[in-house]
Every structure is written in structure tokens, then in C-alpha cells.
Write an enzyme that holds these catalytic residues in place. Structure first.
Site, PDB file in Angstrom:
ATOM      1  N   THR A 195       0.845  -1.195   0.000  1.00  0.00           N
ATOM      2  CA  THR A 195       0.000   0.000   0.000  1.00  0.00           C
ATOM      3  C   THR A 195       0.879   1.243   0.000  1.00  0.00           C
ATOM      4  O   THR A 195       1.996   1.214   0.510  1.00  0.00           O
ATOM      5  CB  THR A 195      -0.879  -0.042   1.268  1.00  0.00           C
ATOM      6  N   ARG A 223     -14.372  -6.758   0.178  1.00  0.00           N
ATOM      7  CA  ARG A 223     -13.651  -6.498   1.443  1.00  0.00           C
ATOM      8  C   ARG A 223     -13.019  -5.097   1.398  1.00  0.00           C
ATOM      9  O   ARG A 223     -12.415  -4.688   0.417  1.00  0.00           O
ATOM     10  CB  ARG A 223     -12.562  -7.557   1.629  1.00  0.00           C
ATOM     11  N   VAL A 224     -13.168  -4.338   2.478  1.00  0.00           N
ATOM     12  CA  VAL A 224     -12.490  -3.050   2.607  1.00  0.00           C
ATOM     13  C   VAL A 224     -11.545  -3.145   3.791  1.00  0.00           C
ATOM     14  O   VAL A 224     -11.927  -3.654   4.850  1.00  0.00           O
ATOM     15  CB  VAL A 224     -13.509  -1.907   2.829  1.00  0.00           C
ATOM     16  N   GLY A 225     -10.320  -2.662   3.604  1.00  0.00           N
ATOM     17  CA  GLY A 225      -9.329  -2.684   4.678  1.00  0.00           C
ATOM     18  C   GLY A 225      -9.232  -1.345   5.386  1.00  0.00           C
ATOM     19  O   GLY A 225     -10.120  -0.496   5.278  1.00  0.00           O
ATOM     20  N   ASP A 226      -8.147  -1.172   6.100  1.00  0.00           N
ATOM     21  CA  ASP A 226      -7.963   0.033   6.902  1.00  0.00           C
ATOM     22  C   ASP A 226      -7.652   1.280   6.085  1.00  0.00           C
ATOM     23  O   ASP A 226      -7.943   2.403   6.504  1.00  0.00           O
ATOM     24  CB  ASP A 226      -6.798  -0.177   7.882  1.00  0.00           C
ATOM     25  N   THR A 246       0.303   1.278   6.707  1.00  0.00           N
ATOM     26  CA  THR A 246       0.238   0.123   5.830  1.00  0.00           C
ATOM     27  C   THR A 246       0.392  -1.107   6.704  1.00  0.00           C
ATOM     28  O   THR A 246       0.937  -1.026   7.801  1.00  0.00           O
ATOM     29  CB  THR A 246       1.330   0.178   4.752  1.00  0.00           C
ATOM     30  N   GLY A 247      -0.109  -2.225   6.230  1.00  0.00           N
ATOM     31  CA  GLY A 247       0.030  -3.438   7.024  1.00  0.00           C
ATOM     32  C   GLY A 247      -1.242  -4.261   6.990  1.00  0.00           C
ATOM     33  O   GLY A 247      -2.101  -4.059   6.129  1.00  0.00           O
ATOM     34  N   GLY A 249      -4.624  -5.052   7.513  1.00  0.00           N
ATOM     35  CA  GLY A 249      -5.671  -4.063   7.706  1.00  0.00           C
ATOM     36  C   GLY A 249      -6.636  -4.348   8.837  1.00  0.00           C
ATOM     37  O   GLY A 249      -7.070  -3.430   9.541  1.00  0.00           O
TER      38      GLY A 249
HETATM   39  N1  ASP Z   1      -3.518  -2.196   4.851  1.00  0.00           N
HETATM   40  C1  ASP Z   1      -3.876  -2.697   3.547  1.00  0.00           C
HETATM   41  C2  ASP Z   1      -5.164  -3.463   3.658  1.00  0.00           C
HETATM   42  O1  ASP Z   1      -5.344  -4.208   4.615  1.00  0.00           O
HETATM   43  C3  ASP Z   1      -2.832  -3.570   2.947  1.00  0.00           C
HETATM   44  C4  ASP Z   1      -1.475  -2.954   2.862  1.00  0.00           C
HETATM   45  O2  ASP Z   1      -1.109  -2.093   3.660  1.00  0.00           O
HETATM   46  O3  ASP Z   1      -0.735  -3.302   1.938  1.00  0.00           O
HETATM   47  O4  ASP Z   1      -5.964  -3.364   2.760  1.00  0.00           O
END
Ligand code: ASP
Length: 326
Positions: A195, A223-226, A246-247, A249
Site C-alpha cells: 500500500t 472487502r475493505v481494509g484500513d 500500511t500493514g 488491515g
Molecule cells: N492495509 C492494507 C489493507 O489491509 C494492505 C497494505 O497495507 O498493503 O488493505
């Protein structure tokens, strides 16, 4: 008294936190540097933090190295689904889109939401329609899909079918060699976190933040992440700080970690300390992993991650710096 700028223009970007392999390191650093150059030009000529983070993230979305825009990870049914958020800490305005499949630059759609809508967040076809009605081109999803990602998806699904999805991390065991608090051998359920994000302070003292992602590899459609959720993967307020994460989510969302970190800065913690504390909290509370960039209204900043690497870059009047570990 002259009307001189009282704030030092500062731009901080990231291009994901994971076990960036040696053969991808140069591309990550080059991508981050391009983003810095584009974004910092705007700040250096007196432009706004909001314009700078949007421009920097646009460069990163256009670069297929990263999990944002073209070249993103694929959903379990082989499509690119993108999420992005932009926040202006001076006006306290935000714009977000999620699950968009037909926009080359979701961060630009987020900017349109921020500027042109009484609402803050649009998803799916409604987000695409909103962007199109404000002049953005709708493209075929296939234009965002790379063969590299088709192969990566096939490999991930084969691992999943073999019952290995929860015990591999591209062959790497995560570890943190920075902080004894978060030192761990940890096994993660996904391949990588590529990300992208940016935080900026402009000469007028305004903060802004932007985060854009294709999400996690092999995610279930919808799906929606952080990354695009306010206060989770992105937040900015002149009264506290600007942040992009990032990480993994799901843990980041449950902790509303972006807002957690900016609140600590508002409470007097230095950003460099708050960044480390946020990543320690992520691991200690939920065994999460990831990376953070955090910038305060006085230009102090923090970077932290508990993954083997994080691609990052910093631009100030003193010059440009990039790195792969904080
Ligand atoms: N945080 C992002 C998610 O979970 C993934 C990422 O940081 O690469 O969608």
C-alpha cells in the site's frame, strides 16, 4: 513584518511495509523518490499539503511496483478493487472511495469527493459514477491487472488449497530488530503490504494525508481494509498530526490506529515516539504487523514498522532521503 512562511514544507511518503525482496528494493526506492520529487515540487512553490499528497500518491498509483492502482493485488476472483482516502487537516475535510474497479487513480476520485460532495465516502459503482460525473475516465478493470499478479494469485490460492495460507509470508518470517517490546517470530496470513501513502505539512502550516491500496492478496470481493477508512489507515488534523499506515488491515481497523497515533501527538508525545508506540500497540494488542508515517504540525515526524522493511521517503528544504528501513 514580511509575510514569510513560518512552517518548513515537509513531505513523507511510504510504499508499503513487508519483507521487500532484494530484487524489488531498487524499484521501491525509485518509486518513492519519484513520488517525493513530484509532491515536493508543489510544496516548494508554496502549494498546499493536500495537493502534494494527492500528487505523490498519484505517482505511486501509476507505478506498478506498488499495491495501488495498476499492478495491485487481485481479489479471489481475479480483479483489481481499489480503496483510497485523502484528508485535509486544515479544513477538516475528507474524501474516500472503496471497492472501485474502473478508476486508474482512486486518490483523484477521493479528492473529487472531498471537494465536490457533501458526503465523505463512496463505494463501488456509486463511487465510479460520482467520479465519472466529475470528468474522470472509467476504464476496463483488465487495464489494471498485471500477469505478475495473476501468477501471484494462482500461487496464493494453491497455498490456501494446501492449507498453508496461514503459515507463510512469502517464505519470510517477520521479525522486528528495532524494539524488544515487539520482537517476535510471527506468521502472517498474507503475502505483502505494498500500500502507498503520504503525509505533508505546507508553508501555511496545514497538514494533509493520503493512502491508496489494492488491499490484500486474494481478498474476498467487497472487502475493505484500513487504508481508506478515516482514522484507521489515514487521518489528518492540524490540531494533532497527519498519518498514513500500511500493514495487515483488520487489526489496524479494530484499533483505529491512525487516530490513536495522532491523538497521542495531540497529547504531547513526539511523533517519533508515537509512531513506535502505535506499532508496538498493534502487535501487543492484536499481533498485527505493519508500518506508519506520522507528521506533526511542527514538522517533527516519526516512522516505524515491525516488518523486515518499509519503503519510505522524506523531502524537506534540506533535500530528499529514501530508505527501506526506519
Ligand atoms: N492495509 C492494507 C489493507 O489491509 C494492505 C497494505 O497495507 O498493503 O488493505
Amino acid at each position: 513584518m514580511t509575510n514569510q512562511a513560518r512552517h518548513t514544507p515537509t513531505l513523507l511518503v511510504h510504499g508499503g511495509a513487508w519483507a521487500i525482496p532484494a530484487d524489488a528494493a531498487a524499484a521501491h526506492e525509485a518509486g518513492v523518490r519519484n513520488a517525493l520529487e513530484t509532491g515536493y515540487k508543489i510544496l516548494a512553490r508554496g502549494g498546499t499539503a493536500l495537493d502534494a499528497v494527492e500528487a505523490a500518491v498519484t505517482v505511486l498509483e501509476d507505478d506498478p511496483t506498488f499495491d495501488a492502482g495498476r499492478g495491485s493485488f487481485l481479489t479471489s476472483d481475479g480483479r483489481v478493487q481499489l480503496d483510497a482516502l485523502l484528508m485535509d487537516g486544515g479544513r477538516m475535510k475528507a474524501g474516500g472511495v472503496a471497492c472501485v474497479e474502473r478508476l486508474r487513480n482512486p486518490i483523484q476520485a477521493a479528492r473529487l469527493v472531498l471537494e465536490q460532495s457533501p458526503h465523505v465516502y463512496f463505494v463501488g459503482a456509486g463511487a465510479e459514477q460520482f467520479a465519472a460525473s466529475h470528468g474522470m475516465a472509467l476504464i476496463d478493470n483488465g487495464e489494471l491487472v498485471l500477469d505478475r499478479e495473476r501468477e501471484r494469485l494462482t500461487a496464493a490460492q494453491a497455498r490456501e488449497a494446501a492449507g498453508l495460507a496461514d503459515i507463510t509470508f512469502s517464505g519470510h518470517i517477520l521479525h522486528d530488530d528495532k524494539s524488544p517490546e515487539t520482537a517476535f517470530p510471527h506468521r502472517a496470513p498474507m503475502d505483502s503490504h505494498d500500500t502507498v501513502g503520504a503525509v505533508a505539512l505546507d508553508a501555511e502550516g496545514n497538514l494533509a494525508a493520503a493512502t491508496s491500496t489494492g488491499g490484500t492478496l486474494n481478498k474476498t470481493p467487497g472487502r475493505v481494509g484500513d487504508s481508506s477508512l478515516i482514522g484507521c489507515g489515514c487521518y489528518a488534523d492540524n490540531l494533532s498530526a497527519a498519518v498514513s499506515l500500511t500493514g495487515w488491515g483488520e487489526p489496524i481497523m479494530k484499533l483505529v490506529l491512525g487516530k490513536w497515533a495522532t491523538d497521542r501527538v495531540a497529547g504531547g508525545t513526539a511523533p517519533e515516539v508515537a509512531a513506535r508506540e502505535a506499532i508496538a500497540y498493534l502487535f501487543n494488542r492484536l499481533e498485527g504487523h505493519g508500518g506508519i508515517i506520522l507528521l506533526g504540525p511542527d514538522g517533527r515526524f516519526g516512522l516505524a514498522h515491525n516488518t523486515p522493511a518499509m519503503a519510505w521517503g522524506l523531502a524537506t528544504p534540506a533535500g530528499l532521503h529514501t530508505g527501506l528501513t526506519a
